[in-house]
Motif scaffolding. Structure first.
Motif, PDB file in Angstrom:
ATOM      1  N   ARG A   9      71.939  28.648  -7.349  1.00  2.00           N
ATOM      2  CA  ARG A   9      72.860  28.002  -8.138  1.00  2.00           C
ATOM      3  C   ARG A   9      74.236  27.684  -8.043  1.00  2.00           C
ATOM      4  O   ARG A   9      75.022  28.589  -7.439  1.00  2.00           O
ATOM      5  CB  ARG A   9      72.691  28.666  -9.673  1.00  2.00           C
ATOM      6  CG  ARG A   9      71.484  28.325 -10.222  1.00  2.00           C
ATOM      7  CD  ARG A   9      71.517  28.934 -11.446  1.00  2.00           C
ATOM      8  NE  ARG A   9      70.363  28.652 -12.473  1.00  2.00           N
ATOM      9  CZ  ARG A   9      70.151  29.420 -13.588  1.00  2.00           C
ATOM     10  NH1 ARG A   9      71.010  30.139 -14.123  1.00  2.00           N
ATOM     11  NH2 ARG A   9      69.048  28.919 -14.150  1.00  2.00           N
ATOM     12  N   CYS A  10      74.914  26.631  -7.938  1.00  2.00           N
ATOM     13  CA  CYS A  10      76.049  26.010  -7.971  1.00  2.00           C
ATOM     14  C   CYS A  10      76.910  26.326  -9.152  1.00  2.00           C
ATOM     15  O   CYS A  10      76.757  25.591  -9.921  1.00  2.00           O
ATOM     16  CB  CYS A  10      76.206  24.729  -7.407  1.00  2.00           C
ATOM     17  SG  CYS A  10      77.873  24.135  -7.098  1.00  2.00           S
ATOM     18  N   TYR A  11      77.776  27.205  -9.063  1.00  2.00           N
ATOM     19  CA  TYR A  11      78.497  27.398 -10.289  1.00  2.00           C
ATOM     20  C   TYR A  11      79.879  26.890 -10.454  1.00  2.00           C
ATOM     21  O   TYR A  11      80.432  26.405  -9.599  1.00  2.00           O
ATOM     22  CB  TYR A  11      78.666  28.763 -10.463  1.00  2.00           C
ATOM     23  CG  TYR A  11      77.757  29.793 -11.189  1.00  2.00           C
ATOM     24  CD1 TYR A  11      77.346  30.036 -12.448  1.00  2.00           C
ATOM     25  CD2 TYR A  11      76.520  30.352 -10.310  1.00  2.00           C
ATOM     26  CE1 TYR A  11      76.287  30.675 -12.970  1.00  2.00           C
ATOM     27  CE2 TYR A  11      75.268  30.685 -11.086  1.00  2.00           C
ATOM     28  CZ  TYR A  11      75.329  31.112 -12.249  1.00  2.00           C
ATOM     29  OH  TYR A  11      74.328  31.699 -12.756  1.00  2.00           O
ATOM     30  N   LEU A  12      80.214  26.380 -11.563  1.00  2.00           N
ATOM     31  CA  LEU A  12      81.421  25.440 -11.729  1.00  2.00           C
ATOM     32  C   LEU A  12      82.376  26.677 -12.354  1.00  2.00           C
ATOM     33  O   LEU A  12      82.126  26.939 -13.562  1.00  2.00           O
ATOM     34  CB  LEU A  12      80.925  24.486 -13.011  1.00  2.00           C
ATOM     35  CG  LEU A  12      81.787  23.358 -13.138  1.00  2.00           C
ATOM     36  CD1 LEU A  12      82.254  22.813 -11.835  1.00  2.00           C
ATOM     37  CD2 LEU A  12      81.278  22.521 -14.200  1.00  2.00           C
ATOM     38  N   TYR A  13      83.430  26.510 -12.026  1.00  2.00           N
ATOM     39  CA  TYR A  13      84.799  27.365 -12.378  1.00  2.00           C
ATOM     40  C   TYR A  13      85.800  26.282 -12.835  1.00  2.00           C
ATOM     41  O   TYR A  13      86.156  25.523 -12.147  1.00  2.00           O
ATOM     42  CB  TYR A  13      85.238  28.165 -11.150  1.00  2.00           C
ATOM     43  CG  TYR A  13      84.392  29.089 -10.939  1.00  2.00           C
ATOM     44  CD1 TYR A  13      83.440  29.081 -10.196  1.00  2.00           C
ATOM     45  CD2 TYR A  13      84.608  30.721 -11.521  1.00  2.00           C
ATOM     46  CE1 TYR A  13      82.476  30.152  -9.725  1.00  2.00           C
ATOM     47  CE2 TYR A  13      83.734  31.602 -11.015  1.00  2.00           C
ATOM     48  CZ  TYR A  13      82.735  31.705 -10.070  1.00  2.00           C
ATOM     49  OH  TYR A  13      82.135  32.609  -9.798  1.00  2.00           O
ATOM     50  N   LEU A  14      86.159  26.359 -13.948  1.00  3.34           N
ATOM     51  CA  LEU A  14      87.339  25.616 -14.631  1.00  3.34           C
ATOM     52  C   LEU A  14      88.479  26.559 -14.693  1.00  3.34           C
ATOM     53  O   LEU A  14      88.437  27.436 -15.682  1.00  3.34           O
ATOM     54  CB  LEU A  14      87.034  25.189 -15.892  1.00  3.34           C
ATOM     55  CG  LEU A  14      88.215  24.258 -16.487  1.00  3.34           C
ATOM     56  CD1 LEU A  14      88.451  23.106 -15.898  1.00  3.34           C
ATOM     57  CD2 LEU A  14      87.712  23.868 -18.186  1.00  3.34           C
ATOM     58  N   ASN A  15      89.472  26.287 -14.003  1.00  2.00           N
ATOM     59  CA  ASN A  15      90.802  27.131 -13.990  1.00  2.00           C
ATOM     60  C   ASN A  15      90.528  28.589 -13.596  1.00  2.00           C
ATOM     61  O   ASN A  15      91.054  29.470 -14.472  1.00  2.00           O
ATOM     62  CB  ASN A  15      91.396  27.197 -15.239  1.00  2.00           C
ATOM     63  CG  ASN A  15      92.039  25.472 -15.191  1.00  2.00           C
ATOM     64  OD1 ASN A  15      92.325  24.848 -14.300  1.00  2.00           O
ATOM     65  ND2 ASN A  15      92.349  25.123 -16.533  1.00  2.00           N
ATOM     66  N   GLY A  16      89.340  28.810 -12.826  1.00  2.00           N
ATOM     67  CA  GLY A  16      88.845  30.279 -12.539  1.00  2.00           C
ATOM     68  C   GLY A  16      88.021  30.885 -13.390  1.00  2.00           C
ATOM     69  O   GLY A  16      87.648  32.079 -13.334  1.00  2.00           O
TER      70      GLY A  16
END
Lengths: 610, 345
Positions: A9-16
């Protein structure tokens, strides 16, 4: 943080922080970017897809370093000639270019997804962005130096430091300012070789350097290892000449108990009175007069202060209060003239005096200079003009730079500037040295043509004649004009000597530091070296005889330290009352150690082998 | 001539050899700090080198940060890769922890379910059955196998005890020698000889394996050598390891300096570091100890036991300001000239 359980899965990081996962990362990233370019979401959003980790990072937080680029789509930069025209006519400004999706800011992370072309010719089908100007890959400071693309990166870091230390016209109101230290160059010049960034920042109106005629030549070994040789006549004409301002400040402080300081010439009865001579240059009000020549030890501001401890003021006859001298004295090694004196007031309504002392700093042996290529040097010799090499035209270089300082440092920009400076000097025009505007070879050719036009060698070489013998040197010597900065590290502010002198009260060891006329420390590693040689007597001389030797009386009965009673005229041991002593040489430090051990309630006992 | 020349280099009486050794190692050491940056970021499997390794040796750390052993094989195995691999398999330490993909306790039933990693099993060339048998023997518990999943029955429902079993499972050595680490067969390209390197230092355990050349076994663990071969071997190991580390950084220090350090560290019969807990902390002089570290502690202890400083060392004589008993200071007048006449021949 959510654990990353599934690699696929491609995880999404918002500001870490993980906020979810994405099925089609490529499509998602391009969607966000498109929205940003349209202005639907903030232009401060940056998104990057890291393929190796299968992760998308969105950054919107503060503190990221970002840089603007021209957006390239379908192999065409969005910055079209029409738009450039509009910008020139000032119909469009920078922000509107950002809003209209012509430019965008990338941060360090998103840059990893971008393929940036230097110019339009470099654009391929994979290109995503284009530089606004190739020179913008450097920062501002580097771009103020000429030909930075021809120098080693490490030299740019040094350049940035030297620029900060350069003397120049640091403020046009320098005459009204009372800076604690100020350095002012006599004849600052705008450089012959400038750059777009240098002109844009308007530095040429308050420059900090001069154009030196430089010959790349040795001089009887006097310019080895970053030493430089300068022309004495050039120095006499004002080359690198500067003024050093130093301000002494003092205040009439008020103390609890109604006491206060007073500006005046201290009376001879004052504690710490330095003798009549020290105060001879003070005016009636206790402050020195302007344009008075001062040397070290002269009082600048006469001031008396109440004694440090209360008891001292009581019982001194009662008639006149006992005062302590607290005058400001010109520091050791300094000389000059009083430039100006001002009186002012603090917020607490106490009187403040500021005295600015000015002294001339003519370049001398040990003063530091640097070009704009991180090439620093220290004057090793000031040579009379008649002994310097000269050209057939009678041109005598201001400075002789050792050619060995160029190849290992990879500062080819220095050579280019020398050539460009020469071309500019003979042609009578300013030369542009902005990074990447032309290829190095094209530049050399261009400058060569100008030089040839005025009858000089196209490579900048000159036949120099030895000033001592008048014979020509066999080799052609590369001569040109380089912009040099005088840096504020000058020997006259640093020189210090001592043979014998003050010692510290506590340890009886010599003081440290220039301000206290201190000695140089013979440290632990130096001690180790002497032990390594087995030079035990030399070691004892350094560490005892030349330092804190003390003669003490050791009681033969109990091993404690005794003293001489001047009234009874006998030596007494305070512990056992014995009168038989041995006089022993020890270090005062050991005496303190014994005292401190005693303070731990441990009784040390010295046993002597007599 | 050569003899004459060589005697010029003899150490004279009173020469401060320790100080010279310290400086000879210390000065190149300052260059090493700068250089070791170049090696940052390389695989962690590589043995510690440079300054950290020197510090580790000189401080006499009980266990090196990256233990490493070289095991040479006997005549048969050293020529045959298959035999060599067989010996390596006997040494190679496999812990349960590396094989487990997931482990779950069932506290209600008192069972522990272990899912094994197929990849790890394949790389160690093992079947779940083998693992289960070995585990059962080690724990003396019943272990059931179902595909890649093992189920351990603990006979208890006590939470703490079940947890303890889990920890025990993860730490248990399934095959190889405990403390031997990963063992890999290497080939000496010059001689064509096969040998084994392992990421552990249990050479005592490895000595029992058949097919190895016991006379050539080597490890970088000084204490392992000390335990197995004694103090003389440990002394040589310290000097050798110091030299290898310095050579790696292309720093040449005379072996005799290193031997002196190794001698000083092992002179008491056991391996001692040079620091506060070793040589410096065992100096005779109170002042010399107090001058190094923990000043007050040494002074107070000296007071409590009424110690006397004989003033024979360097530090304490510098402290009081006396001539140090080194070099020119190490000679003393035995008899005055005028007293010579009184002596009858």
């Amino acid at each position: 943080m959510l654990a990353k359980e599934d690699e696929s899965r491609c995880y999404l990081y918002l500001n870490g922080r993980v906020i979810g996962h994405i099925a089609d990362p490529d499509a998602y990233v391009s969607e966000i970017r498109a929205a940003r370019r349209k202005g639907l979401i903030s232009g401060e959003t940056n998104i990057a897809f890291i393929k190796s980790l299968n992760v998308i990072n969105i950054n919107t937080d503060r503190g990221r370093i970002r840089k603007p680029y021209i957006i390239v789509e379908h192999m065409k930069p969005k910055m079209t000639p029409e738009i450039v025209e509009k910008v020139k006519k000032r119909e469009l400004d920078f922000n509107s270019l950002l809003r209209n999706g012509i430019l965008e800011y990338l941060d360090a992370e998103e840059e990893e997804n971008a393929l940036v072309a230097f110019n339009e010719e470099d654009i391929t089908d994979k290109t995503t962005h284009m530089e606004i100007d190739v020179a913008s890959i450097f920062g501002f400071t580097v771009n103020t130096s000429p030909f930075p693309e021809h120098n080693n990166i490490a030299r740019h870091a040094m350049l940035a430091n030297f620029t900060k230390q350069a003397e120049g016209l640091y403020a046009s109101n320098f005459n009204l300012r009372f800076d604690s230290r100020g350095y002012l160059l006599f004849y600052p010049q705008a450089p012959i070789v400038t750059t777009v960034a240098y002109d844009g920042a308007n530095i040429k109106h308050h420059p900090s350097g001069q154009n030196f005629v430089v010959a790349l030549s040795t001089y009887y070994g006097y310019n080895m290892a970053d030493a430089i040789v300068v022309n004495k006549s050039a120095v006499d004409r004002g080359l690198g000449r500067s003024i050093f301002y130093k301000t002494y400040v003092d205040e009439e402080r008020r103390y609890p108990g109604g006491q206060k300081d007073k500006f005046k010439i201290p009376q001879p009865t004052a504690e710490g009175y330095m003798g009549e001579h020290a105060y001879s240059k003070l005016g009636d009000d206790g402050i020195i007069e302007p344009e008075m020549k001062v040397v070290e030890g002269d009082a600048l501001i006469g001031k008396v202060a109440p004694p440090r401890f209360l008891e001292e003021s009581i019982g001194a006859g009662g008639l006149e209060e006992k005062m302590r001298d607290d005058s400001s004295v010109l520091k050791t090694g300094e000389t000059g003239s009083v430039d100006s004196v001002i009186f002012t007031e603090s917020t607490g309504a106490t009187k403040i005096v500021k005295v600015r002392v000015r002294s001339l700093r003519i370049p001398e042996k040990g003063d530091k200079f640097a070009s704009r290529h991180g090439q620093k040097g220290v004057i090793a010799m000031v040579v009379p003009q008649e002994d310097m090499p000269f050209t057939a035209e009678g041109i005598v270089p201001d400075l002789l730079l050792n050619p060995h300082s160029i190849p290992t440092r990879l500062t080819f920009g220095h050579l280019l500037e020398e050539l460009a400076g020469k071309a500019g000097a003979v042609g009578g025009h300013i030369v542009d040295g902005t990074a990447f505007t032309e290829k190095g070879s094209a530049r050399i050719e261009g400058y060569g043509k100008i030089l040839e036009k005025y009858g000089f060698d196209k490579n900048g070489e000159e036949t120099l004649y030895d000033g001592m013998t008048g014979k020509p040197f066999k080799a052609g010597i590369f001569t040109g004009v380089v912009y040099y900065n005088r840096l504020y590290h000058m020997v006259s502010n640093k020189i210090q000597v001592r043979s014998r002198g003050k010692v510290q009260i506590l340890t009886h060891q010599p003081t440290e530091g220039k301000a206290r006329q201190g000695a140089l420390r013979f440290g632990e590693m130096e001690r180790d070296a002497l032990i390594g040689y087995g030079a035990s007597l030399l070691l004892k001389e350094r560490l005892l005889d030349q330092s804190d030797k003390a003669e003490v009386l050791i009681c033969k009965e109990c091993g404690d330290i005794g003293y001489y009673d001047r009234i009874k005229r006998v030596t007494i041991c305070p512990l056992c009352g014995s009168n038989s002593f041995a006089e022993v040489e020890i270090s005062y430090a050991f005496k303190i150690l014994l005292d401190e051990i005693k303070s731990l309630h441990i009784m040390p006992e010295v046993r002597l082998n007599v | 001539m050569a003899k004459e020349k060589s005697s010029d280099f003899k150490v004279e009486f009173g020469e401060p050899v320790g100080m010279i050794a310290a400086q000879s190692v210390g000065e190149p050491g300052t260059q090493m700090i700068l250089r070791s940056f170049h090696f940052a970021g390389i695989e962690s499997a590589i043995a510690t080198s440079g300054l950290p390794r020197i510090v580790e040796l000189v401080d006499a750390k009980k266990r090196p940060t990256t233990p490493l052993s070289t095991i040479y094989l006997d005549a048969k195995a050293s020529r045959n890769i298959d035999d060599a691999e067989k010996v390596a398999a006997k040494i190679n330490e496999v812990r349960m922890g590396t094989l487990v993909r997931r482990i779950i306790e069932n506290f209600a039933k008192g069972t522990i379910k272990i899912a094994l990693s197929r990849q790890e099993l394949e790389s160690e060339d093992m079947t779940p059955r083998q693992v289960a048998d070995r585990l059962g023997k080690l724990l003396s518990l019943e272990v059931a196998v179902e595909g890649l999943v093992l189920t351990v029955k603990t006979h208890t429902k006590n939470l703490k005890e079940v947890r303890a079993v889990r920890v025990k499972i993860m730490r248990s050595v399934i095959s190889g020698i405990e403390g031997a680490g990963k063992a890999i067969v290497q080939k000496n390209l010059k001689t064509g000889e096969f040998y084994i390197i392992s990421a552990g230092s249990n050479i005592e355990g490895m000595m029992g394996i058949e097919g190895i050349d016991k006379s050539r076994i080597y490890t970088n663990d000084v204490f392992a050598i000390y335990r197995l071969f004694g103090i003389e071997a440990a002394r040589n190991a310290i000097a050798r390891e110091l030299q290898l580390t310095l050579d790696e950084q292309k720093i040449s220090v005379d072996l005799r300096h290193l031997l002196l350090i190794a001698d000083a560290m092992t002179a008491s019969g056991s391996v001692k570091g040079v620091g506060r807990h070793g040589l410096s902390g065992e100096k005779k002089s109170v002042f010399a100890r107090a001058a190094y570290e923990e000043t007050v502690k040494h002074l107070i202890n000296a007071a409590a036991f009424g110690e006397t400083d004989q003033m024979r060392g360097v530090t304490e004589n510098i402290l009081v300001g006396k001539q140090i008993p080194i070099g020119t200071g190490s000679v003393r007048l035995a008899i005055k000239k005028e007293d010579m006449s009184k002596v009858k021949p």
